[in-house]
Design a protein around this motif. Structure first.
Motif, PDB file in Angstrom:
ATOM      1  N   THR A 288       0.838  -1.193   0.000  1.00 14.11           N
ATOM      2  CA  THR A 288       0.000   0.000   0.000  1.00 14.11           C
ATOM      3  C   THR A 288       0.876   1.246   0.000  1.00 14.11           C
ATOM      4  N   GLU A 289       0.242   2.395  -0.271  1.00 12.31           N
ATOM      5  CA  GLU A 289       0.930   3.676  -0.256  1.00 12.31           C
ATOM      6  C   GLU A 289      -0.092   4.768   0.010  1.00 12.31           C
ATOM      7  N   GLY A 290       0.390   6.017   0.111  1.00 12.99           N
ATOM      8  CA  GLY A 290      -0.478   7.138   0.409  1.00 12.99           C
ATOM      9  C   GLY A 290      -0.225   7.661   1.814  1.00 12.99           C
ATOM     10  N   ALA A 291      -0.751   8.872   2.082  1.00 13.44           N
ATOM     11  CA  ALA A 291      -0.540   9.493   3.390  1.00 13.44           C
ATOM     12  C   ALA A 291      -1.055   8.619   4.526  1.00 13.44           C
ATOM     13  N   HIS A 292      -2.074   7.803   4.255  1.00 12.15           N
ATOM     14  CA  HIS A 292      -2.651   6.934   5.281  1.00 12.15           C
ATOM     15  C   HIS A 292      -2.641   5.477   4.840  1.00 12.15           C
ATOM     16  N   CYS A 293      -1.701   5.112   3.937  1.00 12.03           N
ATOM     17  CA  CYS A 293      -1.613   3.738   3.411  1.00 12.03           C
ATOM     18  C   CYS A 293      -2.972   3.299   2.884  1.00 12.03           C
ATOM     19  N   GLU A 294      -3.657   4.242   2.221  1.00 14.78           N
ATOM     20  CA  GLU A 294      -5.065   4.011   1.874  1.00 14.78           C
ATOM     21  C   GLU A 294      -5.264   3.399   0.496  1.00 14.78           C
ATOM     22  N   ARG A 295      -4.222   3.298  -0.331  1.00 22.17           N
ATOM     23  CA  ARG A 295      -4.405   2.758  -1.671  1.00 22.17           C
ATOM     24  C   ARG A 295      -3.289   1.780  -2.011  1.00 22.17           C
ATOM     25  N   CYS A 296      -3.574   0.934  -2.997  1.00 21.73           N
ATOM     26  CA  CYS A 296      -2.581  -0.038  -3.451  1.00 21.73           C
ATOM     27  C   CYS A 296      -1.516   0.657  -4.302  1.00 21.73           C
ATOM     28  N   LYS A 297      -0.319   0.107  -4.267  1.00 17.85           N
ATOM     29  CA  LYS A 297       0.746   0.606  -5.119  1.00 17.85           C
ATOM     30  C   LYS A 297       0.411   0.348  -6.591  1.00 17.85           C
ATOM     31  N   GLU A 298       1.129   1.022  -7.459  1.00 11.13           N
ATOM     32  CA  GLU A 298       0.984   0.789  -8.882  1.00 11.13           C
ATOM     33  C   GLU A 298       1.308  -0.668  -9.190  1.00 11.13           C
ATOM     34  N   GLY A 299       0.430  -1.324  -9.933  1.00 10.81           N
ATOM     35  CA  GLY A 299       0.644  -2.724 -10.274  1.00 10.81           C
ATOM     36  C   GLY A 299      -0.004  -3.693  -9.306  1.00 10.81           C
ATOM     37  N   PHE A 300      -0.779  -3.179  -8.344  1.00  9.26           N
ATOM     38  CA  PHE A 300      -1.474  -4.036  -7.375  1.00  9.26           C
ATOM     39  C   PHE A 300      -2.946  -3.645  -7.337  1.00  9.26           C
ATOM     40  N   PHE A 301      -3.798  -4.525  -6.829  1.00  8.17           N
ATOM     41  CA  PHE A 301      -5.228  -4.252  -6.766  1.00  8.17           C
ATOM     42  C   PHE A 301      -5.833  -4.948  -5.559  1.00  8.17           C
ATOM     43  N   ARG A 302      -6.998  -4.483  -5.136  1.00  9.27           N
ATOM     44  CA  ARG A 302      -7.781  -5.157  -4.101  1.00  9.27           C
ATOM     45  C   ARG A 302      -9.227  -5.226  -4.569  1.00  9.27           C
ATOM     46  N   ARG A 303      -9.849  -6.359  -4.273  1.00  6.96           N
ATOM     47  CA  ARG A 303     -11.227  -6.567  -4.729  1.00  6.96           C
ATOM     48  C   ARG A 303     -12.218  -5.779  -3.881  1.00  6.96           C
ATOM     49  N   ARG A 304     -11.933  -5.640  -2.607  1.00  6.20           N
ATOM     50  CA  ARG A 304     -12.839  -4.921  -1.719  1.00  6.20           C
ATOM     51  C   ARG A 304     -12.021  -4.037  -0.791  1.00  6.20           C
ATOM     52  N   GLU A 305     -12.685  -3.059  -0.207  1.00 13.05           N
ATOM     53  CA  GLU A 305     -12.017  -2.142   0.695  1.00 13.05           C
ATOM     54  C   GLU A 305     -11.439  -2.890   1.885  1.00 13.05           C
ATOM     55  N   ARG A 306     -10.226  -2.509   2.247  1.00 17.13           N
ATOM     56  CA  ARG A 306      -9.491  -3.044   3.399  1.00 17.13           C
ATOM     57  C   ARG A 306      -9.041  -4.481   3.186  1.00 17.13           C
ATOM     58  N   GLU A 307      -9.171  -5.031   1.958  1.00 17.01           N
ATOM     59  CA  GLU A 307      -8.578  -6.329   1.674  1.00 17.01           C
ATOM     60  C   GLU A 307      -7.119  -6.145   1.281  1.00 17.01           C
ATOM     61  N   CYS A 308      -6.420  -7.260   1.144  1.00 18.71           N
ATOM     62  CA  CYS A 308      -5.010  -7.194   0.774  1.00 18.71           C
ATOM     63  C   CYS A 308      -4.845  -6.706  -0.665  1.00 18.71           C
ATOM     64  N   CYS A 309      -3.714  -6.060  -0.934  1.00 16.43           N
ATOM     65  CA  CYS A 309      -3.372  -5.635  -2.284  1.00 16.43           C
ATOM     66  C   CYS A 309      -2.613  -6.757  -2.973  1.00 16.43           C
ATOM     67  N   LEU A 310      -3.169  -7.284  -4.027  1.00 14.04           N
ATOM     68  CA  LEU A 310      -2.586  -8.409  -4.755  1.00 14.04           C
ATOM     69  C   LEU A 310      -1.924  -7.905  -6.029  1.00 14.04           C
ATOM     70  N   PRO A 311      -0.873  -8.584  -6.504  1.00 13.99           N
ATOM     71  CA  PRO A 311      -0.198  -8.139  -7.732  1.00 13.99           C
ATOM     72  C   PRO A 311      -1.068  -8.354  -8.965  1.00 13.99           C
ATOM     73  N   CYS A 312      -1.009  -7.418  -9.912  1.00 16.68           N
ATOM     74  CA  CYS A 312      -1.790  -7.531 -11.140  1.00 16.68           C
ATOM     75  C   CYS A 312      -1.211  -8.571 -12.097  1.00 16.68           C
ATOM     76  N   HIS A 313       0.113  -8.657 -12.155  1.00 21.19           N
ATOM     77  CA  HIS A 313       0.799  -9.589 -13.058  1.00 21.19           C
ATOM     78  C   HIS A 313       0.406  -9.351 -14.515  1.00 21.19           C
ATOM     79  N   CYS A 314       0.241  -8.090 -14.922  1.00 24.90           N
ATOM     80  CA  CYS A 314      -0.062  -7.798 -16.326  1.00 24.90           C
ATOM     81  C   CYS A 314       1.161  -8.101 -17.189  1.00 24.90           C
ATOM     82  N   HIS A 315       0.937  -8.729 -18.324  1.00 23.89           N
ATOM     83  CA  HIS A 315       2.055  -9.090 -19.197  1.00 23.89           C
ATOM     84  C   HIS A 315       2.744  -7.815 -19.694  1.00 23.89           C
ATOM     85  N   PRO A 316       4.065  -7.740 -19.587  1.00 18.62           N
ATOM     86  CA  PRO A 316       4.754  -6.488 -19.942  1.00 18.62           C
ATOM     87  C   PRO A 316       4.628  -6.135 -21.423  1.00 18.62           C
ATOM     88  N   TRP A 317       4.425  -7.116 -22.303  1.00 21.65           N
ATOM     89  CA  TRP A 317       4.299  -6.833 -23.735  1.00 21.65           C
ATOM     90  C   TRP A 317       2.852  -6.611 -24.141  1.00 21.65           C
TER      91      TRP A 317
END
Length: 742
Positions: A61-90
């Motif tokens: 997570t990142e942000g002034a209050h660790c309120e959002r996922c880092k670039e390249g990560f996502f969460r399905r619902r609020e306050r769940e873990c941030c999981l990696p997107c694993h988007c193909h680089p090409w």
């Protein structure tokens, strides 16, 4: 397998961390369970009201209050873990995915992670997937690309993005082919990094052509002592002659100075001539000063010699890019500060003793907030709550400047007036609420004195950014300082050249007709919808953004000669009123060549086509005649006999044309037989045509023999003609198509 559980376990551990205790009353170190460390940040306090910033956010997570996922990560619902997107680089457009872990794919790519090609596309590369058999040639936007193509992928300029380099990166705007960076960074006085090109400014050039005199230009020695500047009524230019070796400069008048923010990324140009040869430019030939900053640039690169006795146009781009030749190098904000308070513009006039320099046609490209040719380099900022204005240049109601001396560069902080009143944006003095300000204090912009409350100010009942006043002798409040394009006592309608509906909260916007309407005409666009009504330059469309039928070109080109030109296509062989965007013609079947002027068909094709068309027309007339006779069954015998005679003559005419057509078929049959690989199929079709003709001849003989048996003949002829007509049409169309292929 262990790696699969590593992130969720780390996220779970972070979520179990206790929140750090608050050390300031009323404020909380809220890190959403993803950190236990905070620091106090005055800037964050001013912006959000909570000055504690979290450190060391965990769980990706990142942000002034660790309120959002880092670039390249996502969460399905609020306050769940941030999981990696694993988007193909090409295969993916970015590393970010949506709340379901699905990535945004490049063209031709599919899959949640954009890791495989769609059916019919191959192979997966940095350019995505291309259709099977398609070349890897780049189709890059020249405005955003560097002109290079690597492995089928466009190489973009520093601030451009997209598969074709067709858009600006985040925090940049105005894709421009003349910009070596591709796009300009958002300025917004440093208060926002989100902006777009504004639609309420037009091109405006600040010029000096010296047609009537010196126009306020002066001469100054490098030591700042005045020098004599002269004007030539014969050549209509200004010049300075040196008597000493000390350099002398042309000094620009006031119209080139002051706030020239709207000239950022544009050009300063002038014509200059020197009467002595063999002299080299210096690093200080052009000087800009403003807001305590100073930059200089040479006329020509080091090592080159100034032309003698020949006028040359020198052009300087006003930005911080190295190619713009300014020294020392300023950053983006510094260069904008310099232009925002330009106090001096000097252009070198003399180079050495007894030299004379001449200047003419000085032009500073700028913009102004009126209708005209759009100026897309002017930005419109998306401002935070504390700021207002097109460029976030002022504080919003309820806020004041923290450092008034910095002007619009100062941050805005809450007024702090008791009772929630508004305050002066510079001094912070409160105007309303529970403060007792007395009757001598005037109300700030955006508010007015209510006659019923002489000691307070009320907010104007107008749109954002508008002022108002009270009509003398009444309590009626009228809006003034209408936003660009609006007019009326309450700014309730749009002026000519703008469209919108301020009453319905639709602000007036500049009509976007892409320079394809008469600039001084009235009623060029609909004031409600924005539809362009008087397109010129052979353009059409809602925004005059496409060429009329029968024309091609770029309707958005700045030069009218490059806009829409007539298609130069052969009227016989080309599709009428159509050509491609590059002007190439769309040929009818059987024609080829650049203008569709060459026929692919054999010489006898036109004869066959003419006979077929006549045959089908006569067959249709015969069918109509039989239908009419059948419907009028109760007609008298003389009328019936007359109609039968007409039908008989028409049938004989058809038989004669069929015989003529048969002769054409024989000629074509001989031609087809001589063609390799085409003989059997063509002869087969010709045989079908002959059989149909023989059937018609037999039908005519039968008609002559049984003309008295009217009803039986009509019914039989109608049935035969329906069958024969359908067969004939099918065979003839197949034959014509086959002829085209030949």
């Amino acid at each position: 397998m262990a790696g699969r559980w590593l992130l969720p376990l780390a996220c779970l551990a972070a979520s179990l961390l206790p929140a750090a205790p608050s050390t300031r009353r009323g404020e909380v170190c809220d890190c959403n369970g993803m950190s236990r460390q905070c620091i106090f940040d005055w800037q964050l306090l001013r912006e959000t009201g909570n000055g504690y910033r979290c450190l060391g956010c965990r769980g990706n997570t990142e942000g002034a209050h660790c309120e959002r996922c880092k670039e390249g990560f996502f969460r399905r619902r609020e306050r769940e873990c941030c999981l990696p997107c694993h988007c193909h680089p090409w295969g993916s457009l970015s590393t970010q995915c949506d709340n379901y872990g699905r990535c945004s794919c490049k063209p031709g790519v599919m899959g949640d992670k954009c890791d495989r090609c769609q059916p019919g596309f191959e192979p997966l590369s940095e350019a995505g997937c291309r259709r099977s058999g398609q070349s890897l040639q780049c189709e890059c936007d020249p405005a955003g690309s560097s002109g290079n193509c690597r492995s089928g992928r466009c190489v973009c300029k520093a601030s451009a993005a997209g598969e074709r380099c067709e858009r600006c990166k985040r925090h940049f705007y105005n894709l421009d082919a003349r910009n070596p960076m591709g796009c300009s960074p958002c300025f917004c006085y440093g208060h926002s990094a989100t902006c777009v090109s504004a639609d309420n400014h037009s091109v405006h050039n600040i010029t000096s052509t010296f047609q009537q005199g010196a126009e306020g230009w002066r001469g100054v020695h490098a030591s700042s002592s005045p020098a004599q500047l002269q004007w030539s009524p014969r050549h209509r230019d200004a010049f300075i002659a040196a008597r000493r070796s000390e350099p002398i400069y042309f000094v620009a008048p006031a119209k080139f100075l002051g706030n020239q923010q709207l000239s950022y990324s544009q050009t300063l140009s002038f014509d200059y001539r020197l009467d002595r040869g063999g002299l080299q430019p210096s690093p200080h030939d052009v000087i800009l000063e403003g807001d305590g900053l100073r930059v200089t640039a040479p006329f020509l690169p080091q090592g080159e010699v100034l032309p003698c006795g020949v006028s040359h146009t020198y052009t300087f781009r006003l930005d911080e890019h190295p190619s713009s030749k300014w020294s020392p190098r300023l950053n983006h904000l510094e260069f904008r500060r310099l232009l925002g308070n330009l106090t001096a513009l000097w252009i070198r006039a003399t180079f050495g003793e007894y030299s004379t320099g001449y200047i003419d046609n000085v032009t500073l490209v700028s913009a102004q907030p009126i209708p005209g040719v759009p100026a897309p380099w002017v930005e419109r900022c998306e401002c935070p709550a504390a700021y207002g204005g097109q460029f976030c240049e002022r504080c919003a109601p309820g806020y004041r400047r923290d450092s008034p001396g910095q002007g619009p560069f100062s941050i805005c902080v809450p007024c702090g007036c008791q009772g929630g009143g508004i305050c002066d944006p510079d001094t912070g003095e409160c105007y309303s609420g529970d403060e007792n300000v007395g009757s001598s204090v005037s109300c700030p912009f955006g508010s007015y004195h209510d006659p019923r409350q002489p000691h307070g100010c009320r907010t104007c009942p107008c749109g954002h950014g508008q002022g108002c006043s009270v009509v003398p002798g009444s309590e009626e409040v009228t809006c003034d300082h209408c936003p660009p394009g609006a007019a009326g006592d309450n700014c309730e309608y749009c002026v000519d050249g703008y469209f919108g509906d301020p009453v319905a909260s639709q602000p007036c916007q500049l009509c976007q007709c892409n320079g394809n309407v008469e600039p001084n005409a009235v009623g060029n666009c609909d004031r409600r919808t924005g539809e362009c009504l008087k397109c010129i330059h052979n353009t059409t469309g809602f925004y005059c953004d496409r060429c009329k039928d029968g024309f091609f070109g770029n309707p958005l080109a700045p030069d009218p000669a490059d806009k829409c030109r007539a298609c130069a296509c052969n009227s016989v062989g080309a599709e009428p009123l159509k050509c491609r965007r590059d002007g190439s013609c769309i040929c009818k079947p059987g024609f080829e060549g650049p203008n569709c002027e060459e026929s692919e068909c054999p010489a006898c094709y036109s004869q066959v086509k003419a006979q077929v068309d006549l045959y089908l027309q006569q067959l249709a007339e015969l069918e109509l005649l039989f239908s009419g006779l059948q419907a009028g069954g109760g007609a008298q015998s003389q009328e019936l006999e007359r109609r039968m005679q007409v039908a008989e003559e028409m049938l004989r005419t058809i038989l004669r044309e069929a015989l003529s057509l048969q002769a054409s078929y024989r000629s074509l049959e001989g031609r087809v037989t001589r063609m390799n690989g085409q003989g059997p199929s063509s002869r087969s079709r010709l045989g079908e045509i002959k059989a149909t003709v023989e059937r018609l001849r037999s039908l005519g003989s039968q008609y002559e023999r049984q003309v008295q048996e009217t009803r039986q003949l009509l019914e039989r002829a109608r049935l035969d003609l329906e069958s024969s007509g359908a067969t004939l049409r099918r065979v003839v169309r197949a034959f014509v198509c086959d002829t085209l292929l030949v």
